[in-house]
Motif scaffolding. Structure first.
Motif, short mmCIF file in Angstrom:
data_model
loop_
_atom_site.label_atom_id
_atom_site.label_comp_id
_atom_site.label_asym_id
_atom_site.label_seq_id
_atom_site.Cartn_x
_atom_site.Cartn_y
_atom_site.Cartn_z
N TRP A 83 -2.69 7.36 -6.26
CA TRP A 83 -3.13 6.22 -5.43
C TRP A 83 -4.45 6.53 -4.74
N ALA A 84 -4.57 7.75 -4.24
CA ALA A 84 -5.79 8.14 -3.52
C ALA A 84 -7.00 8.04 -4.44
N GLN A 85 -6.85 8.46 -5.70
CA GLN A 85 -7.96 8.38 -6.63
C GLN A 85 -8.35 6.93 -6.90
N ASP B 173 -12.85 1.61 -3.30
CA ASP B 173 -13.76 1.71 -2.16
C ASP B 173 -15.21 1.84 -2.63
N GLN C 50 -7.73 4.24 -5.09
CA GLN C 50 -8.28 3.60 -3.90
C GLN C 50 -9.71 4.06 -3.66
N GLN D 44 0.85 -1.19 0.00
CA GLN D 44 0.00 0.00 0.00
C GLN D 44 0.89 1.25 0.00
N PRO E 156 -0.05 4.96 -0.32
CA PRO E 156 -1.09 5.99 -0.49
C PRO E 156 -0.58 7.35 -0.94
N GLU E 157 0.72 7.62 -0.86
CA GLU E 157 1.24 8.92 -1.25
C GLU E 157 1.64 8.98 -2.73
N ARG F 118 0.46 -1.17 -10.31
CA ARG F 118 0.12 -1.44 -8.91
C ARG F 118 -1.20 -2.20 -8.82
N PHE G 237 -4.77 -3.46 -7.51
CA PHE G 237 -5.99 -3.06 -6.80
C PHE G 237 -7.04 -4.14 -7.05
#
Length: 297
Positions: free
Chosen positions: A146-148, A154, A150, A100, A102-103, A235, A237
Protein backbone atom coordinates in the motif's frame (compact mmCIF):
# COMPACT_ATOMS: atom_id res chain seq x y z
CA UNK A 1 -27.92 31.19 -12.44
CA UNK A 2 -29.74 29.34 -9.67
CA UNK A 3 -27.96 28.45 -6.45
CA UNK A 4 -26.70 24.85 -6.17
CA UNK A 5 -28.90 22.44 -4.25
CA UNK A 6 -27.82 21.91 -0.64
CA UNK A 7 -25.72 18.80 -0.04
CA UNK A 8 -27.59 15.79 1.26
CA UNK A 9 -26.48 14.24 4.56
CA UNK A 10 -24.07 11.33 4.35
CA UNK A 11 -25.23 8.12 6.02
CA UNK A 12 -23.95 4.54 6.26
CA UNK A 13 -25.25 3.95 2.74
CA UNK A 14 -26.29 6.52 0.15
CA UNK A 15 -28.32 6.41 -3.03
CA UNK A 16 -26.75 7.74 -6.22
CA UNK A 17 -28.51 8.32 -9.51
CA UNK A 18 -26.08 7.76 -12.37
CA UNK A 19 -26.41 7.47 -16.10
CA UNK A 20 -25.64 8.84 -19.51
CA UNK A 21 -27.15 9.77 -22.85
CA UNK A 22 -25.13 9.63 -26.08
CA UNK A 23 -26.25 10.85 -29.50
CA UNK A 24 -24.47 9.87 -32.70
CA UNK A 25 -24.81 10.91 -36.31
CA UNK A 26 -24.36 7.78 -38.41
CA UNK A 27 -23.79 8.19 -42.19
CA UNK A 28 -23.91 4.49 -43.04
CA UNK A 29 -24.52 1.16 -41.23
CA UNK A 30 -21.96 1.01 -38.43
CA UNK A 31 -21.29 -1.78 -35.90
CA UNK A 32 -20.79 -0.35 -32.40
CA UNK A 33 -19.83 -1.55 -28.92
CA UNK A 34 -20.56 0.14 -25.58
CA UNK A 35 -18.95 -0.64 -22.20
CA UNK A 36 -21.19 1.45 -19.98
CA UNK A 37 -23.24 -0.77 -17.67
CA UNK A 38 -22.47 -1.10 -13.94
CA UNK A 39 -23.25 -4.47 -12.35
CA UNK A 40 -23.76 -5.83 -8.86
CA UNK A 41 -20.49 -5.90 -6.91
CA UNK A 42 -19.54 -5.90 -3.24
CA UNK A 43 -20.54 -2.47 -1.91
CA UNK A 44 -22.43 -1.63 -5.13
CA UNK A 45 -26.13 -2.57 -5.24
CA UNK A 46 -28.16 -1.78 -8.37
CA UNK A 47 -31.65 -0.77 -7.19
CA UNK A 48 -33.14 0.24 -10.55
CA UNK A 49 -31.85 0.27 -14.10
CA UNK A 50 -33.36 1.43 -17.39
CA UNK A 51 -31.73 1.20 -20.79
CA UNK A 52 -33.15 3.37 -23.55
CA UNK A 53 -32.66 3.98 -27.24
CA UNK A 54 -34.05 6.59 -29.64
CA UNK A 55 -36.13 3.99 -31.48
CA UNK A 56 -35.95 0.23 -32.18
CA UNK A 57 -35.78 1.05 -35.90
CA UNK A 58 -32.46 2.91 -35.47
CA UNK A 59 -30.49 -0.29 -34.78
CA UNK A 60 -30.36 -4.02 -35.41
CA UNK A 61 -28.46 -6.91 -33.79
CA UNK A 62 -28.92 -5.22 -30.39
CA UNK A 63 -27.86 -7.43 -27.48
CA UNK A 64 -25.57 -7.65 -24.44
CA UNK A 65 -22.71 -10.04 -23.70
CA UNK A 66 -19.98 -10.50 -21.09
CA UNK A 67 -16.38 -9.97 -22.20
CA UNK A 68 -13.19 -11.73 -21.07
CA UNK A 69 -12.81 -9.31 -18.13
CA UNK A 70 -16.35 -9.88 -16.84
CA UNK A 71 -17.69 -6.56 -18.15
CA UNK A 72 -21.11 -6.13 -19.75
CA UNK A 73 -20.86 -5.00 -23.38
CA UNK A 74 -23.70 -3.66 -25.52
CA UNK A 75 -23.41 -4.63 -29.18
CA UNK A 76 -25.46 -3.25 -32.07
CA UNK A 77 -25.51 -2.26 -35.71
CA UNK A 78 -26.45 1.42 -36.00
CA UNK A 79 -28.47 2.29 -39.09
CA UNK A 80 -27.93 5.54 -41.01
CA UNK A 81 -29.40 8.55 -39.24
CA UNK A 82 -29.39 9.75 -35.64
CA UNK A 83 -28.88 7.27 -32.81
CA UNK A 84 -29.45 8.16 -29.15
CA UNK A 85 -28.72 5.57 -26.49
CA UNK A 86 -28.31 5.66 -22.74
CA UNK A 87 -29.02 4.30 -19.30
CA UNK A 88 -30.44 5.62 -16.03
CA UNK A 89 -29.73 3.85 -12.73
CA UNK A 90 -30.22 4.07 -8.99
CA UNK A 91 -27.29 2.58 -7.11
CA UNK A 92 -26.71 2.08 -3.39
CA UNK A 93 -23.11 2.48 -2.22
CA UNK A 94 -21.34 3.14 1.10
CA UNK A 95 -21.67 6.68 2.42
CA UNK A 96 -18.09 6.59 3.64
CA UNK A 97 -14.86 7.43 1.77
CA UNK A 98 -12.64 4.89 0.02
CA UNK A 99 -11.05 2.49 2.47
CA UNK A 100 -7.44 3.27 3.44
CA UNK A 101 -5.26 0.35 4.58
CA UNK A 102 -1.70 1.68 4.79
CA UNK A 103 -0.27 -1.45 6.45
CA UNK A 104 -1.15 -3.83 3.59
CA UNK A 105 1.88 -5.82 2.41
CA UNK A 106 3.13 -6.49 -1.09
CA UNK A 107 2.54 -10.01 -2.41
CA UNK A 108 5.51 -11.85 -3.90
CA UNK A 109 5.07 -12.72 -7.58
CA UNK A 110 5.23 -16.45 -6.88
CA UNK A 111 2.30 -16.12 -4.48
CA UNK A 112 0.02 -14.15 -6.81
CA UNK A 113 -3.10 -15.86 -8.22
CA UNK A 114 -2.68 -16.98 -11.82
CA UNK A 115 -5.38 -14.65 -13.13
CA UNK A 116 -3.56 -11.54 -11.83
CA UNK A 117 -0.32 -12.17 -13.73
CA UNK A 118 -1.59 -10.57 -16.96
CA UNK A 119 -1.87 -7.33 -15.00
CA UNK A 120 1.91 -7.28 -14.49
CA UNK A 121 2.62 -7.00 -18.22
CA UNK A 122 2.80 -3.96 -20.52
CA UNK A 123 -0.33 -3.35 -22.60
CA UNK A 124 -1.51 -1.00 -25.36
CA UNK A 125 -1.49 2.22 -23.28
CA UNK A 126 0.51 0.99 -20.29
CA UNK A 127 4.16 0.96 -21.35
CA UNK A 128 5.37 -0.05 -17.89
CA UNK A 129 8.71 -1.22 -19.27
CA UNK A 130 9.55 2.39 -20.21
CA UNK A 131 9.04 3.72 -16.67
CA UNK A 132 10.62 0.75 -14.86
CA UNK A 133 13.96 2.42 -14.10
CA UNK A 134 12.34 5.51 -12.63
CA UNK A 135 9.80 3.41 -10.72
CA UNK A 136 12.52 1.49 -8.90
CA UNK A 137 14.63 4.59 -8.31
CA UNK A 138 11.72 6.55 -6.82
CA UNK A 139 9.71 3.88 -5.06
CA UNK A 140 11.78 0.69 -4.87
CA UNK A 141 13.04 1.47 -1.36
CA UNK A 142 9.54 1.88 0.10
CA UNK A 143 8.40 -1.01 2.24
CA UNK A 144 4.86 -2.35 1.96
CA UNK A 145 2.49 -2.69 -0.98
CA UNK A 146 0.00 0.00 0.00
CA UNK A 147 2.80 2.40 0.88
CA UNK A 148 4.39 1.94 -2.53
CA UNK A 149 1.15 2.45 -4.44
CA UNK A 150 0.18 5.49 -2.36
CA UNK A 151 3.63 6.97 -3.00
CA UNK A 152 3.02 6.51 -6.74
CA UNK A 153 -0.35 8.24 -6.48
CA UNK A 154 1.14 11.09 -4.44
CA UNK A 155 3.92 11.60 -6.97
CA UNK A 156 1.62 11.61 -10.01
CA UNK A 157 -0.80 14.01 -8.34
CA UNK A 158 2.01 16.43 -7.49
CA UNK A 159 4.00 16.16 -10.72
CA UNK A 160 1.24 16.25 -13.37
CA UNK A 161 -1.39 18.93 -13.77
CA UNK A 162 -4.95 18.10 -14.73
CA UNK A 163 -5.11 19.46 -18.26
CA UNK A 164 -6.26 18.37 -21.67
CA UNK A 165 -3.23 17.59 -23.77
CA UNK A 166 -3.42 13.90 -24.47
CA UNK A 167 -5.43 12.07 -27.10
CA UNK A 168 -6.73 8.57 -27.73
CA UNK A 169 -3.25 7.27 -28.60
CA UNK A 170 -1.33 8.75 -25.62
CA UNK A 171 0.45 6.15 -23.50
CA UNK A 172 1.28 6.30 -19.81
CA UNK A 173 4.91 7.21 -20.44
CA UNK A 174 3.98 9.95 -22.93
CA UNK A 175 1.49 11.53 -20.52
CA UNK A 176 4.01 11.36 -17.69
CA UNK A 177 6.71 13.00 -19.82
CA UNK A 178 4.33 15.82 -20.79
CA UNK A 179 3.34 16.64 -17.21
CA UNK A 180 -0.29 17.03 -18.34
CA UNK A 181 -3.00 14.47 -17.77
CA UNK A 182 -6.72 13.81 -17.63
CA UNK A 183 -8.23 11.04 -15.51
CA UNK A 184 -7.55 8.44 -18.21
CA UNK A 185 -3.86 9.34 -18.18
CA UNK A 186 -3.60 9.41 -14.38
CA UNK A 187 -5.05 5.88 -14.32
CA UNK A 188 -2.67 4.64 -17.03
CA UNK A 189 0.33 6.17 -15.26
CA UNK A 190 -0.65 4.62 -11.94
CA UNK A 191 -1.06 1.22 -13.55
CA UNK A 192 2.29 1.54 -15.35
CA UNK A 193 4.30 2.39 -12.24
CA UNK A 194 2.61 -0.39 -10.24
CA UNK A 195 3.31 -3.01 -12.90
CA UNK A 196 6.91 -1.82 -13.13
CA UNK A 197 7.21 -2.58 -9.39
CA UNK A 198 5.65 -6.06 -9.82
CA UNK A 199 2.30 -5.04 -8.32
CA UNK A 200 -0.66 -6.22 -10.44
CA UNK A 201 -2.72 -3.20 -11.48
CA UNK A 202 -5.71 -2.65 -13.71
CA UNK A 203 -7.58 0.25 -15.30
CA UNK A 204 -11.08 1.11 -14.03
CA UNK A 205 -13.84 3.21 -15.56
CA UNK A 206 -16.97 4.33 -13.77
CA UNK A 207 -18.87 7.22 -12.25
CA UNK A 208 -17.66 9.62 -9.56
CA UNK A 209 -19.88 12.57 -8.70
CA UNK A 210 -19.01 15.51 -6.45
CA UNK A 211 -20.35 13.87 -3.29
CA UNK A 212 -18.92 15.09 0.00
CA UNK A 213 -16.61 17.54 -1.79
CA UNK A 214 -17.09 21.00 -3.34
CA UNK A 215 -17.92 20.87 -7.09
CA UNK A 216 -14.69 21.23 -9.05
CA UNK A 217 -16.26 22.96 -12.05
CA UNK A 218 -15.20 20.30 -14.56
CA UNK A 219 -18.14 19.13 -16.73
CA UNK A 220 -19.44 15.73 -15.66
CA UNK A 221 -17.99 12.80 -17.59
CA UNK A 222 -17.20 9.16 -17.04
CA UNK A 223 -14.26 8.81 -14.65
CA UNK A 224 -11.17 6.58 -14.64
CA UNK A 225 -9.00 5.39 -11.76
CA UNK A 226 -6.87 2.31 -11.08
CA UNK A 227 -6.82 -0.68 -8.79
CA UNK A 228 -3.80 -2.45 -7.34
CA UNK A 229 -3.93 -6.06 -6.18
CA UNK A 230 -2.89 -6.02 -2.54
CA UNK A 231 -3.39 -8.67 0.15
CA UNK A 232 -5.82 -10.72 -1.91
CA UNK A 233 -8.12 -7.95 -3.19
CA UNK A 234 -8.26 -5.19 -5.79
CA UNK A 235 -7.88 -1.82 -4.00
CA UNK A 236 -8.92 1.58 -5.37
CA UNK A 237 -6.41 4.37 -6.00
CA UNK A 238 -7.12 7.62 -7.83
CA UNK A 239 -4.12 9.76 -8.73
CA UNK A 240 -6.39 12.37 -10.35
CA UNK A 241 -7.90 13.36 -6.99
CA UNK A 242 -5.49 11.58 -4.61
CA UNK A 243 -7.83 11.56 -1.64
CA UNK A 244 -10.55 9.17 -0.44
CA UNK A 245 -13.86 9.85 -2.20
CA UNK A 246 -17.49 8.92 -1.64
CA UNK A 247 -19.87 7.49 -4.23
CA UNK A 248 -17.47 5.68 -6.56
CA UNK A 249 -19.46 3.40 -8.93
CA UNK A 250 -17.51 0.92 -11.02
CA UNK A 251 -18.56 0.14 -14.59
CA UNK A 252 -15.73 -2.00 -15.93
CA UNK A 253 -12.09 -3.06 -15.52
CA UNK A 254 -9.38 -4.06 -17.98
CA UNK A 255 -5.70 -3.96 -18.79
CA UNK A 256 -6.07 -0.34 -19.98
CA UNK A 257 -8.55 1.96 -21.72
CA UNK A 258 -8.50 -0.17 -24.87
CA UNK A 259 -10.42 -2.88 -22.97
CA UNK A 260 -13.07 -0.56 -21.54
CA UNK A 261 -13.63 2.27 -24.03
CA UNK A 262 -17.17 3.51 -23.35
CA UNK A 263 -17.88 3.30 -27.08
CA UNK A 264 -16.14 1.71 -30.05
CA UNK A 265 -17.38 2.40 -33.58
CA UNK A 266 -16.35 0.28 -36.54
CA UNK A 267 -17.10 3.13 -38.92
CA UNK A 268 -17.78 6.85 -39.05
CA UNK A 269 -20.34 7.34 -36.28
CA UNK A 270 -19.85 10.89 -34.94
CA UNK A 271 -20.58 11.68 -31.30
CA UNK A 272 -22.86 14.72 -31.48
CA UNK A 273 -23.94 15.02 -27.85
CA UNK A 274 -22.95 13.48 -24.53
CA UNK A 275 -24.53 13.90 -21.11
CA UNK A 276 -23.37 12.08 -17.95
CA UNK A 277 -24.80 12.37 -14.45
CA UNK A 278 -23.84 11.09 -10.98
CA UNK A 279 -25.75 12.71 -8.12
CA UNK A 280 -26.60 11.74 -4.58
CA UNK A 281 -30.37 11.60 -4.10
CA UNK A 282 -32.63 10.97 -1.08
CA UNK A 283 -32.73 7.38 0.13
CA UNK A 284 -36.37 7.00 -0.89
CA UNK A 285 -36.02 8.49 -4.39
CA UNK A 286 -36.77 6.31 -7.41
CA UNK A 287 -36.26 6.78 -11.13
CA UNK A 288 -38.79 9.15 -12.72
CA UNK A 289 -41.63 7.69 -14.75
CA UNK A 290 -40.78 9.58 -17.93
CA UNK A 291 -38.36 7.96 -20.37
CA UNK A 292 -35.71 9.50 -22.56
CA UNK A 293 -36.44 7.10 -25.43
CA UNK A 294 -37.66 3.58 -26.12
CA UNK A 295 -36.85 0.94 -23.50
CA UNK A 296 -34.84 -2.12 -24.48
CA UNK A 297 -33.93 -5.24 -22.56
Amino acid sequence: MSAPAPALPLTETIRVRVGFSLTFEVPFPTPMLFVVEPTERPGQHILESRRFISSPESVSHLHRYTDAHGNIVWRLLAKPGTLSIGQDLMVEVPGTPDVQLPELPKTAIEDLPDDTLRFLLPSRYVDSDLVANEAWERFGHIQGGWAQVQAISDHLYNSCIYSVGSNSSTTAQQAYASGKAVCRDFAHMGVAFCRALNIPARYVCGYLGDIGVPPDGVPMDFHAWFQAYLDGEWRNFDARHNKPRIGRILIATGRDAADVAFTTSFGAARLAQMTVWADQVPLDETLPQEWMGEAWE
